[in-house]
Design a protein around this motif. Structure first.
Motif, PDB file in Angstrom:
ATOM      1  N   GLN A  93       0.775  -1.413  -0.162  1.00  0.00           N
ATOM      2  CA  GLN A  93      -0.023  -0.036  -0.022  1.00  0.00           C
ATOM      3  C   GLN A  93       0.982   1.217   0.419  1.00  0.00           C
ATOM      4  N   ALA A 151      -9.315  -1.178  -9.470  1.00  0.00           N
ATOM      5  CA  ALA A 151     -10.198   0.641  -9.709  1.00  0.00           C
ATOM      6  C   ALA A 151      -8.373   1.667  -8.970  1.00  0.00           C
ATOM      7  N   GLU A 152      -7.814   0.752  -8.103  1.00  0.00           N
ATOM      8  CA  GLU A 152      -6.989   1.981  -7.675  1.00  0.00           C
ATOM      9  C   GLU A 152      -5.906   2.343  -8.883  1.00  0.00           C
ATOM     10  N   ASN A 209      -8.008   4.408 -10.740  1.00  0.00           N
ATOM     11  CA  ASN A 209      -7.655   6.132  -9.929  1.00  0.00           C
ATOM     12  C   ASN A 209      -5.969   6.966 -10.850  1.00  0.00           C
ATOM     13  N   ASP A 218      -6.045  -8.147  -3.926  1.00  0.00           N
ATOM     14  CA  ASP A 218      -7.528  -8.285  -4.053  1.00  0.00           C
ATOM     15  C   ASP A 218      -7.811  -7.163  -6.156  1.00  0.00           C
ATOM     16  N   THR A 245      -9.943  -7.401  -8.238  1.00  0.00           N
ATOM     17  CA  THR A 245     -10.838  -5.442  -8.500  1.00  0.00           C
ATOM     18  C   THR A 245     -10.331  -4.122  -7.725  1.00  0.00           C
ATOM     19  N   GLU A 246      -9.843  -4.703  -6.657  1.00  0.00           N
ATOM     20  CA  GLU A 246      -9.986  -3.261  -5.712  1.00  0.00           C
ATOM     21  C   GLU A 246      -8.319  -2.662  -6.788  1.00  0.00           C
ATOM     22  N   THR A 247      -7.694  -3.566  -6.911  1.00  0.00           N
ATOM     23  CA  THR A 247      -5.709  -3.192  -7.383  1.00  0.00           C
ATOM     24  C   THR A 247      -6.447  -2.342  -9.098  1.00  0.00           C
TER      25      THR A 247
END
Length: 276
Positions: A38, A242-243, A246, A236, A238-240
């Motif tokens: 992170q 999306a990040e 962004n 994750d 999907t979350e990665t």
């Protein structure tokens, strides 16, 4: 104007580094025991602006106008040691470390548990990747050939793949002979560990020589070892993704700001040149 250019450029660099980190996370989504990184992004210290030599009278005043931000930077990459899901493989050499109750530090953060193995230099290393195998000498090793250690810090000789491991990590042969116990240590602050290749973590702090305490029998620590399972990566996907989107959009936004400053400077230089 130049301050704005530096701020936009710093933002682009920070988002580029974040994108590289997220790309590495996504590339390891299928790597057993991998812990996602992170990003910690911070701003540079603000600058205080003052109006110089203003006011009337013999003594010029320098009143404070206010502060201005000077950009951001990615301070560090912090691993997330959250427990990953278990995946059943049926391979007897695969061992998954399932964390139970762990003590909390003064800041409320929990420690983590790790297998102990040997590094390339022979020193102790730590890993969550329990995708083990048996080498030609009959020793239990990682996929990269690093020897797995027992609770006494010795290498474990299993002879073949026909062995059993109970929930406490005790290894027994098919005839019931005890071959050793898989070493699992408790690290109160896993953020002090640094990454190495092949899924290994190293520690160079004050406790490096003494070593971390063994988790078996340690007060406030419970865990299980599941034979025939491996711990999945805690990334994750999907979350990665999306990040990553962004981060890309933030990079583009800073890029457009930088282009606007560049066009303004170009226009100013050209017009000043014509006036001359």
């Amino acid at each position: 104007m130049l301050r704005g250019m530096y701020g936009a450029a710093a933002g682009m660099i920070a988002q580029q580094q974040r994108q590289e980190m997220l790309t590495n996370n996504l590339a390891n989504v299928q790597t057993a025991g991998f812990k996602a990184d992170q990003a910690t992004i911070r701003s540079f210290p603000n600058m205080m602006l003052k109006a110089m030599n203003t006011g009337e009278g013999p003594v010029k005043q320098n009143p404070t106008i206010g502060s201005i931000a000077t950009g951001v930077y990615m301070q560090e990459q912090v691993p997330n040691f959250k427990q990953g899901d278990l995946n059943q493989t049926g391979n007897p050499t695969d061992l998954a470390l399932l964390q139970g109750v762990l003590p909390e530090g003064e800041d409320g953060a929990q420690g983590s548990l790790f297998f102990t193995v040997t590094g390339d230099d022979g020193a102790v290393r730590y890993t969550r990747n329990g995708q083990f195998t048996v080498d030609g000498a009959g020793m239990l090793t990682t996929a990269a050939g690093h020897r797995v250690l027992d609770t006494d810090g010795n290498e474990i000789e299993v002879g073949s793949t026909f062995f059993n491991v109970n929930e406490n990590g005790v290894i027994s042969s098919s005839e019931g002979e005890i071959l050793g116990q898989v070493g699992v240590v408790y690290v109160a602050n896993p953020l002090e560990l640094r990454r190495e290749g092949s899924g290994l973590l190293a520690y160079d702090g004050e406790e490096a020589e003494a070593g971390f305490p063994q988790a078996v029998g340690l007060d406030g620590v419970t865990y299980q070892i599941q034979q025939g399972f491996v711990e999945r990566s805690n990334v994750d996907a999907t979350e990665t993704m999306a990040e990553m989107m962004n981060a890309y959009r933030a990079f583009e936004a800073n890029q457009r700001v930088l282009q606007a400053y560049d066009q303004s400077l170009q226009k100013a230089v050209n017009e000043i040149g014509r006036l001359g």
